[in-house]
Structure formats: structure tokens, C-alpha cells
Enzyme design. Structure first.
Site, PDB file in Angstrom:
ATOM      1  N   ARG A 135      89.548   7.659  21.211  1.00  0.00           N
ATOM      2  CA  ARG A 135      88.234   7.599  20.555  1.00  0.00           C
ATOM      3  C   ARG A 135      87.201   8.461  21.285  1.00  0.00           C
ATOM      4  O   ARG A 135      86.113   8.698  20.800  1.00  0.00           O
ATOM      5  CB  ARG A 135      87.778   6.131  20.445  1.00  0.00           C
ATOM      6  CG  ARG A 135      86.529   5.951  19.620  1.00  0.00           C
ATOM      7  CD  ARG A 135      86.302   4.546  19.045  1.00  0.00           C
ATOM      8  NE  ARG A 135      86.943   3.454  19.705  1.00  0.00           N
ATOM      9  CZ  ARG A 135      86.490   2.821  20.798  1.00  0.00           C
ATOM     10  NH1 ARG A 135      85.350   3.198  21.350  1.00  0.00           N
ATOM     11  NH2 ARG A 135      87.171   1.829  21.334  1.00  0.00           N
ATOM     12  N   ASP A 189      70.043  20.047   8.420  1.00  0.00           N
ATOM     13  CA  ASP A 189      71.346  20.036   7.760  1.00  0.00           C
ATOM     14  C   ASP A 189      71.606  21.469   7.287  1.00  0.00           C
ATOM     15  O   ASP A 189      70.934  21.977   6.389  1.00  0.00           O
ATOM     16  CB  ASP A 189      71.322  19.059   6.577  1.00  0.00           C
ATOM     17  CG  ASP A 189      72.684  18.942   5.890  1.00  0.00           C
ATOM     18  OD1 ASP A 189      73.459  19.905   5.935  1.00  0.00           O
ATOM     19  OD2 ASP A 189      72.950  17.888   5.285  1.00  0.00           O
ATOM     20  N   LYS A 225      82.698  21.039   3.755  1.00  0.00           N
ATOM     21  CA  LYS A 225      82.344  22.083   2.789  1.00  0.00           C
ATOM     22  C   LYS A 225      82.794  23.476   3.273  1.00  0.00           C
ATOM     23  O   LYS A 225      83.963  23.695   3.437  1.00  0.00           O
ATOM     24  CB  LYS A 225      80.836  22.044   2.540  1.00  0.00           C
ATOM     25  CG  LYS A 225      80.297  20.634   2.293  1.00  0.00           C
ATOM     26  CD  LYS A 225      80.856  19.982   1.050  1.00  0.00           C
ATOM     27  CE  LYS A 225      80.059  18.768   0.677  1.00  0.00           C
ATOM     28  NZ  LYS A 225      80.759  17.564   0.392  1.00  0.00           N
TER      29      LYS A 225
END
Ligand SMILES: Cc1ncc(COP(=O)(O)O)c(C=O)c1O
Length: 377
Positions: free
Chosen positions: A50, A172, A197
Site C-alpha cells: 500500500r 485539474d 484519459k
């Protein structure tokens, strides 16, 4: 990782190919491993799955070079965005777009309702509104171009104003991508991406990242990833890096196609408005030219027809996929207001069009056929 390369001397097209490779060794691997380990022998800097692994590090190195900062990858764009919000004190104030990406605005509305954060929703491309909203805010959360209105925010100006007011400034950069703008170089504290994306580019994974150039911010976001646990799978990280290899080429081709299609759509009598900053008629064209290195590959356009006809048009295309998401090799479009959570400032007849890398004449023919199939003349 292993290479001794002066990354700053290389263009993006070269960086994407060379970054994140393992050290050169006789018969050594060219590509990083898909590191399938939940734990590691004790004594090393990672210790547990993790907290890190080789597949993440390789992708993080590549994005770090592209954006000019230090990257942390997350399980999705939303996980990365959520990690930036966790930097705010309880009841902190954030300024955000009233019509930005609906996932972000929906999360913020919820946090606002629960009084976890106070959100000043504004129209980000209106610089005056940003400047007025700044006093007393803790975070300025920017998105440019906005999704799906494709409006350009005056990033240099509002980032610098936000910093002067003592805000943490987040951008962003999903729609523009690092080929077109680098928010950290414009003074932002954090740049986030939906790696789902353009960076990965094949509509086959979900992944996100936050990039910073400040050690203490890096540590705080890393702690959030480590303990909230929104971690990426090694295979997703590996696939994303494979996608990054062709990111510059894909983006260049998509941008060229978008420019051509926006120009043609603008002249089409069935279209009332085209939103694309590359058009000289676009209200954000001059602003975009002043600091962006391209115009991206997202177009939104409004069709002169009933909603039912527009839905039929989107469904009739053969080459273009009627679906949500963006930034893949394949062209995708959708009528955004089909989503209940989409901002009501977005017109009902607006189609968001993520232009892919197909042959532009084939795309144009598909658009024409789709208009006809829906009876839009
Ligand atoms: C601009 C923008 N930011 C963030 C996200 C969220 O990314 P993800 O779907 O990877 O969680 C999206 C998704 O469409 C987006 O368009």
C-alpha cells in the site's frame, strides 16, 4: 529510475518514450515489471504494497518528468482529487467551478451539505469572479479548459492571485494535458489528472495522480494515499505507462483532428455553437494562445434540434462511440445533460466530443451520417 538523462533538455515526445525505464543491464528488461507483491522483505524503503511498488514508481517518474514535479498515483482521478480536498482543515473554504467536471462538483456539493467544507461555486473563466471570491478562501480549485463547457480559465492570473491570498492552488489538467500546459510551472501547488484519459489513452483502465513540487505537500498527500488506501493496481500502472509512450503522438493527432472538425462544425448550419479554443471566433482563443501550447482535443457543440433527435444522432454513429469519458484513441461523444448531475448551466443540446486519432475524413463522414440518421437537416 535507472537512466542518467537530462530530462529538461528533452522534448515531451522524447520524454514519454524514455521515462520510467529500469536501469540498463546486460539482458536487463526495457520495461518495468508488473510488480505483484503485497509485501516486501524487511529493511527496504517501501515495506508494504500500500506504500509503493516498482510499477507505480516507473509511471510516477514519467508523469513527474512531464509535469515538472513529484507524482503520486491513485486508483482514479477522483481519488487523487479527493486526496487534495483532504488537505483542507474541517470546515475550510474552497473556490471551485460551478460547471466543472460533474464528479468533482457533485463531491463538493455533498461535502458542502455536510459542512465538511464550504464551497464558493463560481464561474471560473470569469477572472473578476475568481478575484472577488478569493479573500478568506483556503483552496482555489481550478479546471481548465472546463469540462464540458470547454472554457479557458486565465490560469497565470488567477493562480498568482490565489497564491497572493494564501490559498492552496490546485489545477485539474486532465483536458489540457502536460503537452499543452504545465500548471506547476504557472505557479500552482498541485496538478491533478484523471490518468484514465489522455495519459493512458486507451479507455482500458482507471487511474489518477497528483503532482506537486513541494516536499511537505508531497508527504501530506502520500500519507493520505497510504492510510486512506486509494491505491492503484500494479497492472493498471504498467498499462498506463505503456499508454504514456504514445501520449505525445496521440495528443498531436487528436488535436489536429479536433481543429479540423471544429472548423467544419462551425460552418455547419445544423450547429448553433462550437466551443473550442482553437477557433479564432472562440471567446477564449486569445487567452488560450497567451499561455497554452495547443488547444487540446475536446470540442463541445450545440445542435439545432430536439433533445430526442440529438440522442438519436449520438446513438447512430458507427465510428464515434456514444459513451461517457474522453481522452482515448477512439472518438467518443455524448449529450452531457443526459446525466442528472451535470450542471444546469450546460445547454441540453450540447454534445461533448472527445476527438480521437482516426482518419479525419472518416470522422467527418460519420458525423454527417449521424445527423442524417437522426433527421437533423
Ligand atoms: C476533468 C476531469 N477530472 C477528473 C475526472 C475523474 O477521473 P476518474 O474518472 O479517473 O476518476 C474526470 C473524469 O471524467 C474528468 O473529466
Amino acid at each position: 529510475m535507472g537512466q542518467n538523462i537530462n530530462w529538461k533538455k528533452l522534448a515531451t515526445e522524447s520524454q514519454v518514450v524514455a521515462a520510467g525505464r529500469p536501469e540498463k543491464n546486460p539482458d536487463g528488461a526495457l520495461n518495468p515489471p508488473i510488480a505483484l507483491n503485497s509485501t516486501f522483505h524487511e529493511g527496504g524503503p517501501i515495506g508494504y504494497g500500500r506504500y509503493g511498488n516498482e510499477a507505480w514508481s516507473a509511471l510516477e517518474e514519467a508523469i513527474s518528468i512531464l509535469e515538472g514535479g513529484q507524482t503520486l498515483i491513485f486508483s482514479s482521478g477522483m481519488a487523487a482529487i479527493s486526496a487534495t480536498f483532504s488537505l483542507l482543515p474541517p470546515g475550510g473554504t474552497i473556490i471551485a467551478a460551478e460547471n466543472g467536471y460533474q464528479g468533482t462538483t457533485t463531491m463538493l456539493k455533498k461535502m458542502n451539505e455536510l459542512k465538511q467544507l464550504y464551497v464558493r461555486f463560481i464561474n471560473l473563466p470569469d477572472t473578476e469572479q475568481v478575484l472577488k471570491a478569493l479573500p478568506g478562501a483556503d483552496m482555489l480549485y481550478l479546471e481548465s479548459p472546463t469540462n464540458p463547457a470547454i472554457e479557458v480559465v486565465d490560469l497565470p492570473k488567477v493562480i498568482s492571485a490565489g497564491k497572493k491570498e494564501g490559498c492552496l492552488v490546485v489545477v485539474d489538467n486532465t483536458l489540457a494535458t502536460p503537452l499543452v500546459q504545465n500548471p506547476l510551472q504557472l505557479g500552482a501547488d498541485i496538478c491533478v489528472h484523471s490518468v484514465t484519459k489522455y495519459l493512458s489513452g486507451h479507455s482500458d483502465i482507471l487511474l489518477g495522480c497528483a503532482v506537486v513540487n513541494n516536499k511537505s505537500l508531497y508527504d501530506r498527500i502520500e500519507q493520505s494515499r497510504r492510510y486512506e488506501g486509494a491505491i492503484a493496481g500494479p497492472f493498471e500502472a504498467w498499462l498506463a505507462l505503456r499508454g504514456v509512450r504514445t501520449f505525445a503522438l496521440r495528443m498531436q493527432r487528436s488535436q489536429e483532428n479536433a481543429m479540423e472538425l471544429a472548423t467544419r462544425l462551425e460552418k455547419d448550419k445544423r450547429v448553433s455553437k462550437v466551443r473550442f479554443p482553437g477557433l479564432s471566433s472562440d471567446p477564449y482563443h486569445e487567452r488560450a494562445k497567451s499561455f497554452m501550447k495547443g488547444f487540446g482535443a475536446m470540442i463541445s457543440f450545440e445542435v439545432k434540434a430536439e433533445v430526442s433527435q440529438i440522442d438519436k444522432m449520438c446513438n447512430s454513429s458507427k465510428l464515434i462511440t456514444n459513451a461517457t469519458s474522453l481522452g482515448g484513441v477512439e472518438s467518443i461523444w455524448e449529450r452531457r445533460r443526459r446525466w442528472a448531475t451535470e450542471s444546469h448551466t450546460i445547454p441540453k443540446n450540447l454534445i461533448r466530443f472527445s476527438v480521437g486519432i482516426e482518419n479525419v475524413e472518416d470522422l467527418w463522414a460519420d458525423i454527417q451520417d449521424s445527423f442524417s440518421a437522426a433527421g437533423i437537416n
